[in-house]
Design a protein around this motif. Structure first.
Motif, PDB file in Angstrom:
ATOM      1  N   ALA A  34      10.279   4.002  17.348  1.00 42.34           N
ATOM      2  CA  ALA A  34      11.529   4.488  16.752  1.00 42.34           C
ATOM      3  C   ALA A  34      11.403   4.848  15.279  1.00 42.34           C
ATOM      4  N   SER A  35      10.264   4.486  14.653  1.00 44.07           N
ATOM      5  CA  SER A  35      10.102   4.708  13.212  1.00 44.07           C
ATOM      6  C   SER A  35       8.773   5.376  12.900  1.00 44.07           C
ATOM      7  N   ASN A  36       8.772   6.100  11.777  1.00 40.51           N
ATOM      8  CA  ASN A  36       7.536   6.602  11.197  1.00 40.51           C
ATOM      9  C   ASN A  36       6.862   5.457  10.458  1.00 40.51           C
ATOM     10  N   ILE A  37       5.551   5.529  10.318  1.00 42.76           N
ATOM     11  CA  ILE A  37       4.831   4.705   9.348  1.00 42.76           C
ATOM     12  C   ILE A  37       4.211   5.682   8.368  1.00 42.76           C
ATOM     13  N   ASP A  38       4.568   5.557   7.094  1.00 38.61           N
ATOM     14  CA  ASP A  38       4.034   6.409   6.040  1.00 38.61           C
ATOM     15  C   ASP A  38       3.062   5.620   5.182  1.00 38.61           C
ATOM     16  N   LEU A  39       1.850   6.139   5.030  1.00 39.28           N
ATOM     17  CA  LEU A  39       0.854   5.574   4.131  1.00 39.28           C
ATOM     18  C   LEU A  39       0.774   6.495   2.930  1.00 39.28           C
ATOM     19  N   LEU A  40       1.179   6.004   1.770  1.00 36.52           N
ATOM     20  CA  LEU A  40       1.182   6.801   0.554  1.00 36.52           C
ATOM     21  C   LEU A  40       0.085   6.319  -0.375  1.00 36.52           C
ATOM     22  N   PHE A  41      -0.734   7.253  -0.835  1.00 35.53           N
ATOM     23  CA  PHE A  41      -1.777   6.979  -1.822  1.00 35.53           C
ATOM     24  C   PHE A  41      -1.349   7.635  -3.122  1.00 35.53           C
ATOM     25  N   PHE A 101      -2.298   2.135  -2.825  1.00 38.70           N
ATOM     26  CA  PHE A 101      -1.568   2.688  -1.684  1.00 38.70           C
ATOM     27  C   PHE A 101      -0.457   1.728  -1.314  1.00 38.70           C
ATOM     28  N   ARG A 102       0.546   2.285  -0.628  1.00 32.45           N
ATOM     29  CA  ARG A 102       1.649   1.504  -0.081  1.00 32.45           C
ATOM     30  C   ARG A 102       1.997   2.068   1.283  1.00 32.45           C
ATOM     31  N   ALA A 103       2.432   1.199   2.177  1.00 29.10           N
ATOM     32  CA  ALA A 103       2.836   1.606   3.518  1.00 29.10           C
ATOM     33  C   ALA A 103       4.325   1.323   3.693  1.00 29.10           C
ATOM     34  N   TYR A 104       5.022   2.276   4.303  1.00 27.61           N
ATOM     35  CA  TYR A 104       6.466   2.163   4.514  1.00 27.61           C
ATOM     36  C   TYR A 104       6.817   2.514   5.958  1.00 27.61           C
ATOM     37  N   VAL A 105       7.902   1.927   6.425  1.00 30.62           N
ATOM     38  CA  VAL A 105       8.501   2.295   7.707  1.00 30.62           C
ATOM     39  C   VAL A 105       9.794   3.030   7.387  1.00 30.62           C
ATOM     40  N   ASN A 106      10.020   4.171   8.084  1.00 25.91           N
ATOM     41  CA  ASN A 106      11.255   4.923   7.864  1.00 25.91           C
ATOM     42  C   ASN A 106      11.587   5.726   9.111  1.00 25.91           C
ATOM     43  N   THR A 107      12.745   6.335   9.090  1.00 19.71           N
ATOM     44  CA  THR A 107      13.181   7.167  10.213  1.00 19.71           C
ATOM     45  C   THR A 107      13.441   8.599   9.756  1.00 19.71           C
ATOM     46  N   LEU A 108      12.724   9.061   8.751  1.00 25.32           N
ATOM     47  CA  LEU A 108      12.900  10.432   8.277  1.00 25.32           C
ATOM     48  C   LEU A 108      12.620  11.418   9.402  1.00 25.32           C
ATOM     49  N   GLN A 121      13.226   8.706  -1.018  1.00 27.16           N
ATOM     50  CA  GLN A 121      13.681   8.579   0.365  1.00 27.16           C
ATOM     51  C   GLN A 121      12.506   8.208   1.249  1.00 27.16           C
ATOM     52  N   GLY A 122      12.756   7.340   2.184  1.00 28.04           N
ATOM     53  CA  GLY A 122      11.720   6.895   3.096  1.00 28.04           C
ATOM     54  C   GLY A 122      10.873   5.755   2.574  1.00 28.04           C
ATOM     55  N   ARG A 123      11.174   5.273   1.373  1.00 29.46           N
ATOM     56  CA  ARG A 123      10.399   4.173   0.775  1.00 29.46           C
ATOM     57  C   ARG A 123      11.224   2.886   0.661  1.00 29.46           C
ATOM     58  N   GLU A 124      12.252   2.774   1.462  1.00 33.13           N
ATOM     59  CA  GLU A 124      13.124   1.598   1.353  1.00 33.13           C
ATOM     60  C   GLU A 124      12.488   0.338   1.931  1.00 33.13           C
ATOM     61  N   LYS A 125      11.658   0.476   2.970  1.00 30.06           N
ATOM     62  CA  LYS A 125      11.100  -0.710   3.629  1.00 30.06           C
ATOM     63  C   LYS A 125       9.575  -0.686   3.554  1.00 30.06           C
ATOM     64  N   GLU A 126       9.032  -1.405   2.581  1.00 30.12           N
ATOM     65  CA  GLU A 126       7.580  -1.507   2.404  1.00 30.12           C
ATOM     66  C   GLU A 126       7.004  -2.561   3.340  1.00 30.12           C
ATOM     67  N   ILE A 127       5.898  -2.222   4.014  1.00 27.73           N
ATOM     68  CA  ILE A 127       5.288  -3.160   4.943  1.00 27.73           C
ATOM     69  C   ILE A 127       3.876  -3.576   4.540  1.00 27.73           C
ATOM     70  N   ALA A 128       3.254  -2.855   3.589  1.00 32.27           N
ATOM     71  CA  ALA A 128       1.905  -3.216   3.119  1.00 32.27           C
ATOM     72  C   ALA A 128       1.656  -2.526   1.785  1.00 32.27           C
ATOM     73  N   SER A 129       0.739  -3.106   1.013  1.00 31.47           N
ATOM     74  CA  SER A 129       0.400  -2.532  -0.293  1.00 31.47           C
ATOM     75  C   SER A 129      -0.955  -3.063  -0.735  1.00 31.47           C
ATOM     76  N   SER A 130      -1.628  -2.283  -1.557  1.00 28.05           N
ATOM     77  CA  SER A 130      -2.886  -2.739  -2.140  1.00 28.05           C
ATOM     78  C   SER A 130      -2.663  -3.446  -3.463  1.00 28.05           C
ATOM     79  N   LEU A 131      -1.434  -3.464  -3.942  1.00 24.37           N
ATOM     80  CA  LEU A 131      -1.129  -4.103  -5.248  1.00 24.37           C
ATOM     81  C   LEU A 131      -0.921  -5.596  -5.090  1.00 24.37           C
TER      82      LEU A 131
END
Length: 131
Positions: A34-41, A101-108, A121-131
């Motif tokens: 039901a959700s995207n997983i976005d990995l942002l670097f 990097f950070r990982a987020y779950v969203n429904t964009l 937008q789409g960065r409201e729920k963080e699920i992982a990070s390298s920080l």
């Protein structure tokens, strides 16, 4: 070494904001998920990967001192303002040099990105990070 992030979903090279060094890999929502997983670097300076990672992904911080022979990339790694991330998918490994990097779950919806510097937008729920 433990993975910073691990998923068995299929990821695509989805978007880039070159002016700010942002790179987005996305596992798109579908009938099964039901959700995207976005990995942002962020502050990305080097990318070595295919456009599709079909066999899941496991992200690790590469600590062995690996270098690529590109002065700008290697200097960033040597001066430690860049981190080398190893992306494992199936039997293959690929690399991204970025600050973090950070990982987020969203429904964009398809076509909407979570990249940007003025909107988050789409960065409201963080699920992982390298920080």
């Amino acid at each position: 070494m433990n993975a910073l992030f691990d998923s068995n979903r299929k990821f695509l090279l989805f978007d880039a904001l070159v002016s700010h060094g942002q790179l987005l890999l996305r596992a798109e929502k579908n009938e099964e998920h039901a959700s995207n997983i976005d990995l942002l670097f962020f502050d990305t300076t080097y990318v070595q990967l295919p456009t599709q990672l079909l066999h899941g992904i496991s992200i690790h911080q590469e600590l062995s001192g690996k270098r690529f022979g590109y002065q700008r990339v290697d200097q960033g790694l040597d001066r430690q303002y860049q981190t080398l991330f190893e992306l494992r998918t199936g039997p293959e490994c690929y690399y991204i040099a970025a600050a973090f990097f950070r990982a987020y779950v969203n429904t964009l919806p398809f076509g909407e990105t979570s990249l940007g510097v003025l909107t988050y937008q789409g960065r409201e729920k963080e699920i992982a990070s390298s920080l």
